[in-house]
Scaffold this active site. Structure first.
Site, PDB file in Angstrom:
ATOM      1  N   VAL A  11      -2.975  -1.326  33.964  1.00  0.00           N
ATOM      2  CA  VAL A  11      -3.547  -2.529  34.572  1.00  0.00           C
ATOM      3  C   VAL A  11      -3.506  -2.320  36.078  1.00  0.00           C
ATOM      4  O   VAL A  11      -2.788  -1.448  36.579  1.00  0.00           O
ATOM      5  CB  VAL A  11      -2.774  -3.827  34.184  1.00  0.00           C
ATOM      6  CG1 VAL A  11      -3.049  -4.203  32.744  1.00  0.00           C
ATOM      7  CG2 VAL A  11      -1.280  -3.678  34.431  1.00  0.00           C
ATOM      8  N   SER A  12      -4.280  -3.116  36.813  1.00  0.00           N
ATOM      9  CA  SER A  12      -4.463  -2.853  38.235  1.00  0.00           C
ATOM     10  C   SER A  12      -3.356  -3.375  39.145  1.00  0.00           C
ATOM     11  O   SER A  12      -3.230  -2.943  40.286  1.00  0.00           O
ATOM     12  CB  SER A  12      -5.805  -3.440  38.707  1.00  0.00           C
ATOM     13  OG  SER A  12      -6.856  -2.798  38.023  1.00  0.00           O
ATOM     14  N   SER A  13      -2.555  -4.324  38.670  1.00  0.00           N
ATOM     15  CA  SER A  13      -1.508  -4.869  39.537  1.00  0.00           C
ATOM     16  C   SER A  13      -0.273  -5.235  38.731  1.00  0.00           C
ATOM     17  O   SER A  13      -0.332  -5.380  37.508  1.00  0.00           O
ATOM     18  CB  SER A  13      -2.020  -6.110  40.279  1.00  0.00           C
ATOM     19  OG  SER A  13      -2.215  -7.169  39.354  1.00  0.00           O
TER      20      SER A  13
END
Length: 205
Positions: A11-13
């Site tokens: 996931v990106s964050s």
């Protein structure tokens, strides 16, 4: 050596969670130690988990499972390069959202996976090249538009105030503080010391 299967989730964050991807892996029989995760952007491949997976864990004959291709990267050119890398190193990639890649075929029919892989590589290579061409075109159009408007690209050049020499001499002689010199020349701290550097030959601007 027996071949192994690894699962990669991203996931990106740090605020986002990996639950949906991990649940999909567990329905395929994945154990915790086979699942590698990253909570980092997909803008490039420099991610701790992914680099460890690629450089220290995956071997020829192994399988890598991802939920979707964009978990590898958001960059089409990077995905294209990774697919080529897996192909050249004998690593099978399974993508849950691409059912054709998930099939278990009888021995001797591996050519089907080879065909699917080649199609993916070719399609992604074409898309990546189109994206690069579009970016280059937009950059060229932006530069041309800026030129037509008479804009000078980059930061404006820093210039010496009209009273600079007089104030500079007073400051160097200790007659006034740097703060007073900045006020009298109408400069901010960064600009003031940059002008001092230029005056004393430390900058080539």
């Amino acid at each position: 050596m027996d071949s192994r299967t690894y699962y990669y989730a991203r996931v990106s964050s740090k605020e986002q969670n990996l639950d949906r991807q991990i649940a999909a892996f567990k329905t395929l029989g994945a154990s915790e130690r086979e699942i590698i995760t990253d909570k980092e952007s997909g803008k490039d491949l420099e991610r701790t988990g992914y680099q460890a997976l690629k450089n220290a864990m995956l071997r020829r004959g192994d399988t890598l499972v991802v939920k979707s291709l964009d978990r590898l990267s958001r960059n089409k050119a990077d995905i294209y390069n990774e697919l080529r890398y897996f192909k050249e190193n004998g690593i099978r990639l399974k993508v849950i959202d691409l059912p054709t890649t998930m099939m278990d075929l009888p021995e001797g029919q591996e050519w089907v996976f080879e065909m699917v892989n080649n199609i993916l590589i070719e399609v992604l290579g074409t898309i990546a090249e189109q994206e690069r061409a579009t970016i280059r075109k937009r950059q060229a159009e932006g530069i041309e538009a800026a030129k037509q408007k008479g804009k000078k690209l980059g930061r404006p050049a820093i210039t010496f105030p009209a009273n600079w020499n007089e104030i500079y001499r007073s400051w160097k002689a200790g007659e006034i503080t740097a703060k007073v010199a900045m006020e009298q020349t109408g400069t901010k701290r960064t600009s003031f010391y940059k002008l001092v550097g230029m005056m004393e030959g430390r900058y080539n601007e």
